[in-house]
Motif scaffolding. Structure first.
Motif, PDB file in Angstrom:
ATOM      1  N   HIS B 205     -27.203  -6.570 -36.969  1.00 31.45           N
ATOM      2  CA  HIS B 205     -25.522  -6.431 -36.515  1.00 31.45           C
ATOM      3  C   HIS B 205     -23.812  -6.974 -37.507  1.00 31.45           C
ATOM      4  CE1 HIS B 205     -27.671  -7.366 -32.885  1.00 31.45           C
ATOM      5  NE2 HIS B 205     -29.019  -8.200 -33.285  1.00 31.45           N
ATOM      6  N   PRO B 206     -23.963  -6.088 -37.889  1.00 31.84           N
ATOM      7  CA  PRO B 206     -22.758  -6.167 -38.891  1.00 31.84           C
ATOM      8  C   PRO B 206     -21.131  -6.848 -38.871  1.00 31.84           C
ATOM      9  CG  PRO B 206     -23.223  -3.872 -38.329  1.00 31.84           C
ATOM     10  CD  PRO B 206     -23.829  -4.696 -37.608  1.00 31.84           C
ATOM     11  N   ASP B 207     -21.338  -5.728 -37.065  1.00 30.60           N
ATOM     12  CA  ASP B 207     -19.604  -6.092 -36.786  1.00 30.60           C
ATOM     13  C   ASP B 207     -19.627  -7.305 -35.380  1.00 30.60           C
ATOM     14  OD1 ASP B 207     -19.840  -4.838 -33.954  1.00 30.60           O
ATOM     15  OD2 ASP B 207     -20.556  -3.895 -34.954  1.00 30.60           O
ATOM     16  N   LEU B 208     -18.467  -7.665 -35.096  1.00 25.61           N
ATOM     17  CA  LEU B 208     -18.593  -9.761 -35.286  1.00 25.61           C
ATOM     18  C   LEU B 208     -18.614  -9.121 -33.230  1.00 25.61           C
ATOM     19  CD1 LEU B 208     -17.052 -12.055 -34.676  1.00 25.61           C
ATOM     20  CD2 LEU B 208     -14.962 -10.581 -33.662  1.00 25.61           C
ATOM     21  N   ARG B 209     -18.198  -7.915 -32.839  1.00 26.24           N
ATOM     22  CA  ARG B 209     -18.885  -7.647 -31.191  1.00 26.24           C
ATOM     23  C   ARG B 209     -20.702  -7.883 -31.278  1.00 26.24           C
ATOM     24  NH1 ARG B 209     -15.837  -4.254 -28.255  1.00 26.24           N
ATOM     25  NH2 ARG B 209     -16.798  -4.201 -26.140  1.00 26.24           N
ATOM     26  N   SER B 210     -21.145  -6.940 -32.276  1.00 24.40           N
ATOM     27  CA  SER B 210     -22.794  -6.852 -31.853  1.00 24.40           C
ATOM     28  C   SER B 210     -23.220  -8.220 -32.114  1.00 24.40           C
ATOM     29  CB  SER B 210     -23.745  -5.618 -33.293  1.00 24.40           C
ATOM     30  OG  SER B 210     -24.801  -5.875 -33.442  1.00 24.40           O
ATOM     31  N   LEU B 211     -22.606  -8.969 -33.273  1.00 22.66           N
ATOM     32  CA  LEU B 211     -23.225 -10.510 -33.904  1.00 22.66           C
ATOM     33  C   LEU B 211     -23.101 -11.447 -32.736  1.00 22.66           C
ATOM     34  CD1 LEU B 211     -24.791 -11.677 -35.739  1.00 22.66           C
ATOM     35  CD2 LEU B 211     -22.324 -12.699 -36.770  1.00 22.66           C
ATOM     36  N   SER B 212     -22.208 -11.297 -32.032  1.00 23.97           N
ATOM     37  CA  SER B 212     -21.954 -12.662 -30.487  1.00 23.97           C
ATOM     38  C   SER B 212     -22.890 -11.772 -29.681  1.00 23.97           C
ATOM     39  CB  SER B 212     -20.347 -11.560 -30.162  1.00 23.97           C
ATOM     40  OG  SER B 212     -20.284 -12.674 -29.007  1.00 23.97           O
ATOM     41  N   LYS B 213     -23.256 -10.333 -29.051  1.00 21.41           N
ATOM     42  CA  LYS B 213     -24.041 -10.520 -27.908  1.00 21.41           C
ATOM     43  C   LYS B 213     -25.783 -10.958 -28.462  1.00 21.41           C
ATOM     44  CE  LYS B 213     -25.277  -6.259 -25.499  1.00 21.41           C
ATOM     45  NZ  LYS B 213     -26.681  -5.773 -26.579  1.00 21.41           N
ATOM     46  N   ALA B 214     -25.735 -10.366 -29.750  1.00 23.64           N
ATOM     47  CA  ALA B 214     -26.585 -11.046 -29.922  1.00 23.64           C
ATOM     48  C   ALA B 214     -27.228 -12.458 -30.244  1.00 23.64           C
ATOM     49  CB  ALA B 214     -27.162 -10.818 -31.345  1.00 23.64           C
ATOM     50  N   LEU B 215     -26.454 -13.182 -30.251  1.00 23.44           N
ATOM     51  CA  LEU B 215     -26.096 -14.928 -30.731  1.00 23.44           C
ATOM     52  C   LEU B 215     -25.312 -15.233 -28.768  1.00 23.44           C
ATOM     53  CD1 LEU B 215     -23.249 -15.909 -33.115  1.00 23.44           C
ATOM     54  CD2 LEU B 215     -25.530 -16.796 -32.507  1.00 23.44           C
ATOM     55  N   LYS B 216     -25.365 -14.582 -28.178  1.00 21.67           N
ATOM     56  CA  LYS B 216     -25.404 -14.994 -26.556  1.00 21.67           C
ATOM     57  C   LYS B 216     -26.370 -13.934 -25.747  1.00 21.67           C
ATOM     58  CE  LYS B 216     -23.027 -13.735 -22.311  1.00 21.67           C
ATOM     59  NZ  LYS B 216     -22.442 -12.530 -21.462  1.00 21.67           N
ATOM     60  N   GLU B 217     -27.769 -13.366 -26.602  1.00 22.91           N
ATOM     61  CA  GLU B 217     -29.076 -13.536 -26.014  1.00 22.91           C
ATOM     62  C   GLU B 217     -29.561 -14.747 -26.915  1.00 22.91           C
ATOM     63  OE1 GLU B 217     -29.498  -9.412 -27.294  1.00 22.91           O
ATOM     64  OE2 GLU B 217     -28.508  -8.794 -26.066  1.00 22.91           O
ATOM     65  N   ALA B 218     -29.736 -15.025 -27.826  1.00 21.60           N
ATOM     66  CA  ALA B 218     -30.288 -15.871 -28.151  1.00 21.60           C
ATOM     67  C   ALA B 218     -30.008 -17.494 -27.911  1.00 21.60           C
ATOM     68  CB  ALA B 218     -29.914 -15.558 -29.420  1.00 21.60           C
ATOM     69  N   CYS B 219     -29.120 -17.416 -27.863  1.00 25.14           N
ATOM     70  CA  CYS B 219     -28.237 -18.794 -27.446  1.00 25.14           C
ATOM     71  C   CYS B 219     -28.586 -18.557 -25.951  1.00 25.14           C
ATOM     72  CB  CYS B 219     -27.235 -19.517 -28.086  1.00 25.14           C
ATOM     73  SG  CYS B 219     -27.578 -18.667 -29.723  1.00 25.14           S
ATOM     74  N   PRO B 220     -28.968 -18.502 -24.415  1.00 23.31           N
ATOM     75  CA  PRO B 220     -28.205 -18.174 -23.228  1.00 23.31           C
ATOM     76  C   PRO B 220     -27.482 -19.880 -22.860  1.00 23.31           C
ATOM     77  CG  PRO B 220     -30.426 -18.918 -23.778  1.00 23.31           C
ATOM     78  CD  PRO B 220     -30.138 -18.486 -25.013  1.00 23.31           C
ATOM     79  N   ASP B 221     -26.925 -20.856 -23.509  1.00 26.67           N
ATOM     80  CA  ASP B 221     -26.678 -22.158 -22.903  1.00 26.67           C
ATOM     81  C   ASP B 221     -24.991 -22.334 -24.198  1.00 26.67           C
ATOM     82  OD1 ASP B 221     -28.956 -21.969 -20.418  1.00 26.67           O
ATOM     83  OD2 ASP B 221     -29.678 -23.153 -22.075  1.00 26.67           O
ATOM     84  N   GLY B 222     -24.962 -21.450 -24.863  1.00 30.74           N
ATOM     85  CA  GLY B 222     -24.427 -21.458 -25.454  1.00 30.74           C
ATOM     86  C   GLY B 222     -23.767 -22.501 -26.631  1.00 30.74           C
ATOM     87  N   ILE B 223     -23.329 -22.420 -27.150  1.00 31.57           N
ATOM     88  CA  ILE B 223     -23.531 -22.909 -28.893  1.00 31.57           C
ATOM     89  C   ILE B 223     -23.456 -24.679 -29.440  1.00 31.57           C
ATOM     90  CG2 ILE B 223     -23.487 -22.916 -31.544  1.00 31.57           C
ATOM     91  CD1 ILE B 223     -23.898 -19.919 -30.942  1.00 31.57           C
ATOM     92  N   ASP B 224     -23.722 -25.338 -29.043  1.00 29.83           N
ATOM     93  CA  ASP B 224     -23.469 -27.213 -29.494  1.00 29.83           C
ATOM     94  C   ASP B 224     -23.317 -27.830 -30.510  1.00 29.83           C
ATOM     95  OD1 ASP B 224     -23.667 -27.201 -26.151  1.00 29.83           O
ATOM     96  OD2 ASP B 224     -25.735 -26.765 -26.842  1.00 29.83           O
ATOM     97  N   GLY B 225     -23.982 -27.271 -32.039  1.00 34.25           N
ATOM     98  CA  GLY B 225     -24.043 -27.556 -33.202  1.00 34.25           C
ATOM     99  C   GLY B 225     -23.691 -25.895 -33.800  1.00 34.25           C
ATOM    100  N   TYR B 226     -23.304 -25.807 -34.858  1.00 34.04           N
ATOM    101  CA  TYR B 226     -23.338 -25.028 -36.360  1.00 34.04           C
ATOM    102  C   TYR B 226     -23.141 -25.758 -37.616  1.00 34.04           C
ATOM    103  CZ  TYR B 226     -22.322 -20.853 -38.668  1.00 34.04           C
ATOM    104  OH  TYR B 226     -22.188 -19.232 -40.051  1.00 34.04           O
ATOM    105  N   PHE B 227     -24.459 -25.200 -37.968  1.00 36.15           N
ATOM    106  CA  PHE B 227     -24.551 -25.600 -39.753  1.00 36.15           C
ATOM    107  C   PHE B 227     -24.211 -24.387 -39.917  1.00 36.15           C
ATOM    108  CE2 PHE B 227     -25.541 -26.807 -43.632  1.00 36.15           C
ATOM    109  CZ  PHE B 227     -25.950 -27.489 -43.927  1.00 36.15           C
ATOM    110  N   GLU B 228     -23.068 -24.657 -41.037  1.00 34.62           N
ATOM    111  CA  GLU B 228     -21.604 -23.482 -41.271  1.00 34.62           C
ATOM    112  C   GLU B 228     -21.976 -23.052 -42.902  1.00 34.62           C
ATOM    113  OE1 GLU B 228     -21.212 -20.148 -41.886  1.00 34.62           O
ATOM    114  OE2 GLU B 228     -18.675 -20.668 -41.006  1.00 34.62           O
ATOM    115  N   ASN B 229     -22.682 -22.115 -43.216  1.00 33.77           N
ATOM    116  CA  ASN B 229     -23.311 -22.236 -44.500  1.00 33.77           C
ATOM    117  C   ASN B 229     -22.517 -20.604 -45.471  1.00 33.77           C
ATOM    118  OD1 ASN B 229     -25.004 -24.041 -45.877  1.00 33.77           O
ATOM    119  ND2 ASN B 229     -26.211 -23.306 -43.887  1.00 33.77           N
ATOM    120  N   VAL B 230     -21.713 -20.033 -44.446  1.00 39.39           N
ATOM    121  CA  VAL B 230     -21.373 -18.230 -45.063  1.00 39.39           C
ATOM    122  C   VAL B 230     -19.990 -18.085 -44.662  1.00 39.39           C
ATOM    123  CG1 VAL B 230     -23.673 -17.197 -45.126  1.00 39.39           C
ATOM    124  CG2 VAL B 230     -22.515 -17.682 -42.785  1.00 39.39           C
ATOM    125  N   GLY B 231     -19.949 -18.166 -43.820  1.00 43.69           N
ATOM    126  CA  GLY B 231     -17.872 -18.180 -43.437  1.00 43.69           C
ATOM    127  C   GLY B 231     -17.941 -16.307 -42.562  1.00 43.69           C
ATOM    128  N   GLY B 232     -16.727 -16.012 -42.959  1.00 44.69           N
ATOM    129  CA  GLY B 232     -16.677 -14.850 -42.538  1.00 44.69           C
ATOM    130  C   GLY B 232     -16.861 -14.314 -40.722  1.00 44.69           C
TER     131      GLY B 232
END
Lengths: 339, 339
Positions: B205-232
Motif C-alpha cells: 500500500h505505497p500511497d496514502l489512499r491505498s494505505l488509508s483504505k487498508a486501515l479502514k478495513e483493518a480498523c472498522p471502528d477507527g483508531i484510538d491509539g497509534y504508536f508511531e515508529n516511522v512517520g511519513g
C-alpha cells in the motif's frame, strides 16, 4: 402580541471565503409561546471563527449548519415573555439564540438558557471574557499548556477574544507572554492595553525564516507553551523555537478554514523536543466551566482583565462582520448589536 | 593479562543512508583496571534506530555521537575482572557498553551497570523484551496511549522489538491491535506468532489512499491509539482514520532519519478529532523502569510474551546489520553476537 422576527439563514455553502450571497435575511412571525417556552429579545450576537467550519458539509466534531435555517450563534438578551416558571420578563440571559432578533425556546432543558448578573459585569462580556471565548482560553491554558512561572507562552490571534484572554491568564500565572497579531496597531495594543511582554506582527514577517527570527528575539529562552489559533506557517515557526517538553493547545486553525489542509512542516520536532500537542473543544468540558467562569468573572469585575469589543450594528450587518472576523479585521470580541 | 579490544568507531557522518565507510574497526589494548572499575566481556550488542539520529551533528535530544570514538550502544555481557566491591567475575550485566568487545567502566556510579538474573530470562532478552525496547513500548502504551478494553491500537514497525511489545501489551489490556509491517512474511508472523488481530503490509500500500483504505478495513471502528515508529505517509494515513480523543505516541520517525523533514499532511485533524500527540524518550522516565520491567519480565519468564531476535555474528558485521535495521531487514530485536 404579534412580533416579526428577523433571521439570517445560510442559503448556500461557501467555497473558500464566505460571501454575502451565502446568507439571506428572512422575516418570520413569532408563534405564540407554548407551555415551558420563553421568548428572548437578543441584544448581542457573538461571531466566532468556529462558525466557518460549521458551514462546510464535511466530517467534523459538530453537525454542519443546515441550509435555509437560522445560523447558530451565542447570544445575550432579555426575556420579554415567559411561560416557564424559572424565567420572567426582564431576566437577562445567555444562550445559543442564533443569528436572529428573537429566540423562542423551550427553557426547561438544563443549560439552554442561563440567567446572568450584570451588576458588575456588562451583558456583552458574557459572550466574550466571561463566556465561551474566555473559557476556551482558560481551558487551553490551564488544562493543556499549564505554564509554570518563568516559562514562555506564545499566543496567536493575540488581539482576539480568546488570544487576549490566554495572555492575561498566563501573565497572572507568572509566565512571559508573547502575542502574534496582524499589524502594528494591534501589536501595540496587545502590549500596552493587554499587558503582553511582546507582540509580533505576522504581516511584517510573511515567511518562516523571518517569523522564526522574530520569535527567537521575542522568546530568548525558547517557547514552552503555544496556544494555536491559526495554523500554517505560524505553527511551523513556533515549533522551530519550541523547548523540550513544550506543549501546544490546538484551539483553531483558521488559516486552513477556507481551503485545503496546510501541512505541518516538521512533525519530527514532536519527538525531538518531546512535545505534547492536544486539540480541544471547550463545549466538551462543561464540568470545568463554573471554575473557569469564576476566575474570569472575578478578573473582569475587578478590572484586572482587559478586553476590547468590535461591535457591528444591526442583524443585517452580521454576514459582513463575520467575513471581516475571518480576515482579522476585528480587535477583541466581535459582536453584533441587535437592539 | 593483556587483552586487545576491538571497537567500531564512527569516522564520518553519514549523508542520507549510512555506508560502511562511515565506520572503522579499531584495535586498542585494554588498560589495567583502576580502583572501582570493572571489565566486561560484551556478549551481545543492541542495534537501535535512535543511533542513526546520534550520527547527525544537529540539535536533538541527545549529544551527537563523537567522531573517532566507539559508537554508543546497549550491551549485555559477563564481568571478567573487577576492582569494584559490587561486582565479581561471572556476574551477568547489562549496560551501555558500546560497539566493542570489552567494556572497561567505573561501575561506582549508580545505573552504569546492572546485574541481571538469567534463571528464567535469556541474557539477550535484557536488550529487547526486558530492556530498553520493551520499556519504550510499555511507556508509550501505558503512559500515552492508555487504551481501554475494546479500543483499537495501531503500531507501525510491528515486527520490530518495540512494535511487537506494544502490540502484546495492548492485547493484554483487551485492545484490538493492528500492526503495520513490511512484507507478507513479517505480517503473517505478527499475526500468527505475536497474536495481533491484523497486520497491514505497507509495501503493498505505497500511497496514502491505498494505505488509508487498508486501515479502514483493518480498523472498522477507527483508531484510538497509534504508536508511531516511522512517520511519513503512514502517520498521515493513520490520522485520517483517527477517532475523537485518539492518542499518538511519537517514539521514532525513522522515515525522516536519513533526510529532509517529512511534513504531516493534515494537522488540523488534531483539532477536529481532539487528538493528543506526544513525543517521549524512555531514558527520561527512569522512575518507571522498575514497574515496566517487572511486567515485561513476568510476561517473558512465563512465556506469555513472544519475541524474535535477528542476530548478526561478530562485531565486524555491526555496521552492515545496522544499515539493514534502518531498511527493516530485521525481524524483532536486532542484535550482534560478540562471543
Amino acid at each position: 402580541m404579534s412580533i416579526t422576527n428577523r433571521q439570517i439563514h445560510l442559503v448556500s455553502r461557501p467555497q473558500g471565503e464566505p460571501r454575502t450571497d451565502n446568507f439571506a435575511l428572512v422575516e418570520t412571525p413569532v408563534a405564540p409561546l407554548a407551555e415551558g417556552e420563553v421568548l428572548v429579545r437578543n441584544h448581542y450576537l457573538s461571531l466566532d471563527p468556529y462558525m466557518r467550519g460549521r458551514m462546510n458539509d464535511s466530517k467534523s466534531y459538530a453537525q454542519p449548519q443546515p441550509l435555509n435555517e437560522v445560523m447558530i450563534g451565542g447570544t445575550v438578551g432579555e426575556v420579554v415573555e415567559s411561560r416557564n416558571e424559572h424565567f420572567k420578563a426582564g431576566d437577562q440571559v445567555v444562550g445559543m439564540g442564533g443569528w436572529q432578533e428573537y429566540q423562542r425556546v423551550n427553557a426547561s432543558q438544563r443549560g439552554v438558557l442561563q440567567k446572568v448578573d450584570t451588576t458588575h459585569i456588562p451583558l456583552s462580556a458574557y459572550l466574550g471574557a466571561v463566556g465561551m471565548p474566555g473559557v476556551t482560553a482558560w481551558y487551553g491554558l490551564t488544562q493543556i499548556l499549564n505554564p509554570k512561572a518563568g516559562e514562555t507562552v506564545v499566543v496567536s490571534s493575540a488581539s482576539g477574544a480568546v488570544g487576549g484572554a490566554v495572555g492575561q491568564l498566563a501573565k497572572a500565572r507568572g509566565a512571559r507572554v508573547v502575542g502574534i497579531a496582524g499589524g502594528p496597531a494591534k501589536c501595540e495594543a496587545v502590549v500596552q492595553e493587554l499587558g503582553f511582554d511582546a507582540c509580533i506582527d505576522y504581516k511584517a514577517h510573511p515567511d518562516l525564516r523571518s517569523l522564526s527570527k522574530a520569535l527567537k528575539e521575542a522568546c530568548p529562552d525558547g517557547i514552552d507553551g503555544y496556544f494555536e489559533n491559526v495554523g500554517g506557517v505560524i505553527l511551523d515557526a513556533v515549533m522551530l523555537r519550541a523547548n523540550a517538553f513544550s506543549r501546544i493547545a490546538f484551539c483553531g486553525m483558521i488559516a486552513g478554514y477556507n481551503g485545503e489542509p496546510i501541512p505541518m512542516a516538521n512533525p519530527s520536532l514532536i519527538l525531538v523536543n518531546r512535545m505534547k500537542l492536544e486539540g480541544f473543544i471547550v463545549s466538551e468540558h462543561m464540568e470545568l466551566w463554573p471554575q473557569a467562569l469564576k476566575e474570569l468573572g472575578t478578573m473582569v469585575a475587578t478590572g484586572q482583565f482587559k478586553y476590547r469589543e468590535t461591535v457591528a450594528q444591526g442583524l443585517e450587518n452580521a454576514p459582513e462582520a463575520f467575513m471581516g472576523l475571518l480576515k482579522g479585521k476585528n480587535f477583541g470580541k466581535q459582536l453584533v448589536k441587535l437592539v
